[in-house]
Write a protein that holds these residues in place. Structure first.
Motif, PDB file in Angstrom:
ATOM      1  N   ILE A 138       0.956  -1.009  -0.014  1.00 19.66           N
ATOM      2  CA  ILE A 138      -0.176  -0.028   0.129  1.00 19.66           C
ATOM      3  C   ILE A 138       0.867   1.100   0.047  1.00 19.66           C
ATOM      4  CG2 ILE A 138      -1.693   1.242   1.309  1.00 19.66           C
ATOM      5  CD1 ILE A 138      -2.814  -1.308   2.400  1.00 19.66           C
ATOM      6  N   ALA A 139       2.042   1.454   0.774  1.00 15.64           N
ATOM      7  CA  ALA A 139       2.652   2.363   0.883  1.00 15.64           C
ATOM      8  C   ALA A 139       3.466   2.631  -0.327  1.00 15.64           C
ATOM      9  CB  ALA A 139       3.934   2.082   1.980  1.00 15.64           C
ATOM     10  N   TYR A 140       3.843   1.302  -1.104  1.00 15.09           N
ATOM     11  CA  TYR A 140       4.446   1.589  -2.370  1.00 15.09           C
ATOM     12  C   TYR A 140       3.637   2.152  -3.593  1.00 15.09           C
ATOM     13  CZ  TYR A 140       7.164   0.246  -6.587  1.00 15.09           C
ATOM     14  OH  TYR A 140       7.828  -0.037  -7.724  1.00 15.09           O
ATOM     15  N   ALA A 141       2.349   1.755  -3.485  1.00 16.58           N
ATOM     16  CA  ALA A 141       1.249   2.089  -4.480  1.00 16.58           C
ATOM     17  C   ALA A 141       1.107   3.570  -4.170  1.00 16.58           C
ATOM     18  CB  ALA A 141       0.107   1.354  -4.366  1.00 16.58           C
ATOM     19  N   LYS A 142       1.057   4.085  -3.069  1.00  9.59           N
ATOM     20  CA  LYS A 142       0.711   5.534  -2.635  1.00  9.59           C
ATOM     21  C   LYS A 142       1.934   6.351  -3.128  1.00  9.59           C
ATOM     22  CE  LYS A 142      -2.521   5.001   1.034  1.00  9.59           C
ATOM     23  NZ  LYS A 142      -2.941   5.184   2.318  1.00  9.59           N
ATOM     24  N   ALA A 143       3.208   5.875  -3.040  1.00 11.45           N
ATOM     25  CA  ALA A 143       4.305   6.814  -3.558  1.00 11.45           C
ATOM     26  C   ALA A 143       4.587   6.352  -5.217  1.00 11.45           C
ATOM     27  CB  ALA A 143       5.412   6.057  -2.922  1.00 11.45           C
ATOM     28  N   THR A 145       2.035   6.388  -7.628  1.00  7.90           N
ATOM     29  CA  THR A 145       0.556   6.515  -8.190  1.00  7.90           C
ATOM     30  C   THR A 145       0.339   6.292  -9.701  1.00  7.90           C
ATOM     31  OG1 THR A 145      -0.178   8.168  -6.177  1.00  7.90           O
ATOM     32  CG2 THR A 145      -1.694   7.922  -8.228  1.00  7.90           C
ATOM     33  N   ASN A 165      -8.144  -1.041  -4.000  1.00  5.55           N
ATOM     34  CA  ASN A 165      -7.688   0.430  -4.655  1.00  5.55           C
ATOM     35  C   ASN A 165      -8.679   1.314  -3.604  1.00  5.55           C
ATOM     36  OD1 ASN A 165      -6.209  -0.037  -6.610  1.00  5.55           O
ATOM     37  ND2 ASN A 165      -7.585   0.000  -8.118  1.00  5.55           N
ATOM     38  N   GLY A 169      -6.961   3.423  -0.417  1.00  4.48           N
ATOM     39  CA  GLY A 169      -6.632   4.651  -1.087  1.00  4.48           C
ATOM     40  C   GLY A 169      -5.675   4.491  -1.799  1.00  4.48           C
ATOM     41  N   ILE A 170      -5.585   3.588  -3.006  1.00  3.82           N
ATOM     42  CA  ILE A 170      -4.503   3.842  -3.900  1.00  3.82           C
ATOM     43  C   ILE A 170      -5.060   3.547  -5.337  1.00  3.82           C
ATOM     44  CG2 ILE A 170      -2.834   2.545  -2.335  1.00  3.82           C
ATOM     45  CD1 ILE A 170      -3.700  -0.133  -3.785  1.00  3.82           C
ATOM     46  N   GLN A 171      -4.348   3.927  -6.355  1.00  3.93           N
ATOM     47  CA  GLN A 171      -4.505   3.547  -7.487  1.00  3.93           C
ATOM     48  C   GLN A 171      -3.793   2.808  -8.505  1.00  3.93           C
ATOM     49  OE1 GLN A 171      -5.112   7.752  -9.277  1.00  3.93           O
ATOM     50  NE2 GLN A 171      -5.877   8.590  -7.547  1.00  3.93           N
TER      51      GLN A 171
END
Length: 316
Positions: A138-143, A145, A165, A169-171
């Motif tokens: 999740i942290a990687y996906a947020k960083a 986007t 997603n 809260g990720i894309q």
């Protein structure tokens, strides 16, 4: 008197014919390739049905096009009870939520026989990923986007990815595959970042180090992979997603044949051997006849329609 007796004999012929059903080989049509959870269930039930009826049961895989190919094959076959659709949450519920116009109606076009199994989805990430748990993903996906992608072997798995997603809260970008086996292979090769798949499709690859299993989307851990945490334990409270398999025939099938098949399928689903078979796969059998399956299916369609709206998934 002779005419009356003859009339009685003729009237009895249809009933006698129904009592001998099935009297020739049956065919199971599966909308996914070999090795999928749906295929595994189909082959197990095929063996058991063959033992109960003495008739050969052929399993035919028709993957691709979101299950449309398999559905078309079933609905185009004679509606005589000898062609049985072994469907999943994708073909029998999710498609109704994901597509504006389906080439079939998963409720009106089919008569349910019984539920077969339910299995929690497992989240697998590529082996070379710098993260090794759900929080890290999740942290990687947020960083990153829009740069992270997930593979989905069916419409059901696509919505699980979209639900992740929304929940995290990720894309992440959806990449479609013909089946779960293809999607998990893509993760193992690093073509996509992660996927949801059946426990059976993930756990052996995870044990060999070919993928990393970071979470199981259920309310409790599965016995076959006790070291894999639930999504709640891994940092995403309340996240659950299951696949399921059920059997149906064309709605045009005569009631007598449908009822006989439902009886046979329900008998298999309640066997101790069936429970043990699914436990070894990290899944659980589902019992109940046609009405219970219809109610379950309609509830599932309503659930996924709500998720499509909540996660703002564009309809296809």
């Amino acid at each position: 008197m002779a005419a009356a007796i003859g009339g009685c004999l003729l009237a009895a012929l249809p009933a006698a014919h129904a009592e001998t059903f099935p009297s020739r080989p049956l065919k199971f049509v599966v909308p996914f390739g070999p090795g999928s959870g749906t295929d595994t269930s189909a082959r197990y039930f095929a063996r058991q049905l063959q033992e109960l009826t003495g008739q050969p049961v052929v399993v035919e895989n028709r993957p691709g096009a979101n299950g449309f190919i398999a559905v078309k094959n079933v609905l185009a076959a004679p509606a005589d009870g000898y062609t049985i659709f072994i469907g999943s949450n994708s073909t029998l519920a999710v498609n109704a939520a994901l597509f504006k116009q389906l080439p079939y109606d998963p409720v009106a076009d089919f008569s349910p026989l019984t539920m077969m199994m339910r299995s929690p989805a497992m989240l697998a990430v590529k082996p070379q990923a710098t993260y090794g748990d759900l929080k890290g993903l999740i942290a990687y996906a947020k960083a990153n986007t829009g740069k992270v992608n997930f593979g989905a072997g069916s419409a059901g798995y696509q919505l699980m990815g979209e639900l992740l997603n929304d929940s995290a809260g990720i894309q992440a970008v959806h990449v479609p595959f013909k089946g779960a086996a293809d999607a998990i292979t893509a993760v193992a090769s690093g073509t996509v970042d992660y996927t949801f798949a059946e426990v059976t499709a993930v756990q052996e690859l995870a044990k060999d180090g070919r993928v990393k299993a970071v979470a199981v989307a259920s309310d409790k851990r599965v016995s076959t992979s006790p070291d894999v945490p639930t999504a709640s334990e891994a940092g995403l409270p309340g996240f659950e997603a299951y696949t399921w398999v059920g059997a149906m025939v064309s709605a045009k099938t005569p009631p007598g044949q449908t009822a006989k098949l439902a009886e046979l399928f329900t008998q298999i689903s309640k066997m101790d051997e069936t429970r043990r078979f699914y436990e070894r796969l990290g899944a659980t059998p589902m019992t109940g006849g046609p009405q219970q399956m219809r109610t379950f299916q309609e509830n599932e369609i309503a659930l996924w329609k709500r998720i499509v709206v909540k996660a703002k998934v564009p309809q296809q």
